[in-house]
Enzyme design. Structure first.
Site, short mmCIF file in Angstrom:
data_model
loop_
_atom_site.label_atom_id
_atom_site.label_comp_id
_atom_site.label_asym_id
_atom_site.label_seq_id
_atom_site.Cartn_x
_atom_site.Cartn_y
_atom_site.Cartn_z
CG PHE A 86 -1.73 1.19 1.43
CD1 PHE A 86 -2.99 1.25 0.85
CD2 PHE A 86 -1.28 2.29 2.15
CE1 PHE A 86 -3.77 2.39 1.00
CE2 PHE A 86 -2.05 3.42 2.30
CZ PHE A 86 -3.30 3.47 1.71
CB ILE A 88 -1.58 6.94 0.93
CG1 ILE A 88 -2.56 8.12 0.78
CG2 ILE A 88 -1.00 6.90 2.35
CD1 ILE A 88 -3.85 7.97 1.55
CB ILE A 90 -2.46 14.12 1.59
CG1 ILE A 90 -3.39 12.98 2.03
CG2 ILE A 90 -3.23 15.42 1.36
CD1 ILE A 90 -4.59 12.75 1.18
N GLY A 99 -8.82 14.49 7.45
CA GLY A 99 -9.56 13.23 7.32
C GLY A 99 -9.57 12.65 5.92
CG ASN A 129 4.59 9.39 8.41
OD1 ASN A 129 3.81 10.17 8.94
ND2 ASN A 129 4.47 8.98 7.17
CB ILE A 133 2.67 5.23 12.94
CG1 ILE A 133 3.97 4.96 12.17
CG2 ILE A 133 2.44 4.19 14.03
CD1 ILE A 133 5.25 5.17 12.97
CG HIS A 134 -3.01 8.46 14.87
ND1 HIS A 134 -3.32 8.25 16.20
CD2 HIS A 134 -4.14 8.97 14.31
CE1 HIS A 134 -4.57 8.64 16.41
NE2 HIS A 134 -5.08 9.08 15.30
CE1 TYR A 136 -0.94 4.13 5.99
CE2 TYR A 136 1.18 4.33 7.06
CZ TYR A 136 0.37 4.56 5.98
OH TYR A 136 0.87 5.22 4.89
C1 LIG Z 1 -0.12 10.30 6.25
C2 LIG Z 1 -1.28 10.91 5.49
C3 LIG Z 1 -1.67 10.00 4.31
C4 LIG Z 1 -2.48 11.01 6.46
O1 LIG Z 1 -3.54 11.62 5.79
P1 LIG Z 1 -4.28 12.87 6.47
O2 LIG Z 1 -5.45 13.20 5.63
O3 LIG Z 1 -3.29 13.94 6.74
O4 LIG Z 1 -4.72 12.21 7.86
P2 LIG Z 1 -6.14 12.26 8.58
O5 LIG Z 1 -6.60 13.66 8.68
O6 LIG Z 1 -7.06 11.29 7.93
O7 LIG Z 1 -5.76 11.69 10.02
C5 LIG Z 1 -4.67 12.24 10.72
C6 LIG Z 1 -4.66 11.68 12.12
O8 LIG Z 1 -3.31 11.74 12.61
C7 LIG Z 1 -3.27 12.48 13.80
N1 LIG Z 1 -1.99 13.13 13.84
C8 LIG Z 1 -1.57 14.23 13.19
N2 LIG Z 1 -0.28 14.51 13.49
C9 LIG Z 1 0.10 13.53 14.37
C10 LIG Z 1 1.32 13.27 15.05
N3 LIG Z 1 2.40 14.04 14.89
N4 LIG Z 1 1.36 12.19 15.86
C11 LIG Z 1 0.28 11.38 16.02
N5 LIG Z 1 -0.90 11.59 15.40
C12 LIG Z 1 -0.98 12.66 14.59
C13 LIG Z 1 -4.45 13.44 13.68
O9 LIG Z 1 -4.82 13.93 14.95
C14 LIG Z 1 -5.49 12.53 13.07
O10 LIG Z 1 -5.99 11.63 14.03
P3 LIG Z 1 -7.47 11.77 14.66
O11 LIG Z 1 -8.41 11.74 13.50
O12 LIG Z 1 -7.56 10.57 15.56
O13 LIG Z 1 -7.47 13.09 15.35
C15 LIG Z 1 -0.95 12.34 4.96
O14 LIG Z 1 -0.74 13.21 6.06
C16 LIG Z 1 0.25 12.36 4.04
O15 LIG Z 1 0.14 12.04 2.89
N6 LIG Z 1 1.43 12.74 4.57
C17 LIG Z 1 2.65 12.89 3.77
C18 LIG Z 1 3.05 11.62 3.04
C19 LIG Z 1 2.99 10.39 3.91
O16 LIG Z 1 3.31 10.40 5.09
N7 LIG Z 1 2.59 9.27 3.28
C20 LIG Z 1 2.58 7.98 3.94
C21 LIG Z 1 3.93 7.35 3.82
S1 LIG Z 1 4.00 5.75 4.67
#
Ligand SMILES: CC(C)(COP(=O)(O)OP(=O)(O)OC[C@H]1O[C@@H](n2cnc3c(N)ncnc32)[C@H](O)[C@@H]1OP(=O)(O)O)[C@@H](O)C(=O)NCCC(=O)NCCS
Length: 172
Positions: A86, A88, A90, A99, A129, A133-134, A136
């Protein structure tokens, strides 16, 4: 094909998406979380052009419901083992923590298990990250191991975490 959620729509990646991907993948704030590092427009266009021919790759552009392209999500299928890797991103940072990532993941994992009948979906995520991790873990991915100090970022070493989920663990 499209997968439609409440916040996002997943649709095929098309050539006009290429410059946005190049911008995102060359942004250190984004690519620090990715294995796919800096790319140029020509390479990205070659990749997009190749997608329809790749039967083992299922990639979607992530759009908001009002049509803003904000990222991509996909599966690289290992047919022999009926599993997939998998991935992803954003890429538009303004949409982090809205979200959209969680919903895009749900749609693709569900597609993988229910439509493609995969047995297992796995991923690697960098130890720093915490957001990834949260998200996933919340979807039901389990920790399966780590490669110690596999990742070097700005002169420091970090673990790479391996996570996975089986079809019988998936709760749509
Ligand atoms: C990782 C990613 C896909 C998550 O998507 P997103 O739309 O930002 O995430 P969501 O809004 O759905 O959810 C984020 C959750 O993480 C939590 N969060 C944010 N920053 C955090 C941190 N530093 N530590 C722990 N949790 C954190 C948020 O509170 C939220 O949780 P909640 O809904 O329980 O409050 C996106 O941020 C991204 O693409 N990041 C850059 C690239 C990446 O990391 N890709 C994955 C590589 S493995």
């Amino acid at each position: 094909m499209k997968l439609i959620g409440e916040k996002v729509v997943l649709r095929p990646i098309v050539m006009v998406d290429a410059p946005r991907f190049v911008k995102w993948f060359n942004d250190p704030a984004v690519h620090r979380f990715l294995t796919r590092r800096k790319i140029n427009l020509k390479e990205e266009r070659v990749w997009i052009r190749s997608l329809p021919k790749k039967k083992d790759q299922v990639h979607f552009a992530i759009d908001t419901r009002d049509g803003v392209h904000i990222g991509s999500v996909g599966l690289s299928i290992i047919k022999r083992d009926n599993c997939a890797i998998f991935g992803i991103v954003i890429g538009d940072k303004r949409y982090w923590n809205h979200g959209c990532g969680t919903e895009a993941m749900k749609l693709v994992v569900d597609y993988g298990f229910r439509r493609l009948k995969l047995h297992r979906i796995e991923l690697d995520v960098y130890g720093y990250n915490a957001r990834g991790i949260h998200v996933y873990r919340r979807l039901g991915f389990k920790f399966e191991g780590k490669k110690r100090e596999r990742i070097r970022w700005k002169g420091k070493y970090y673990d790479e975490i391996q996570m996975g989920i089986l079809r019988n663990e998936w709760q749509p």
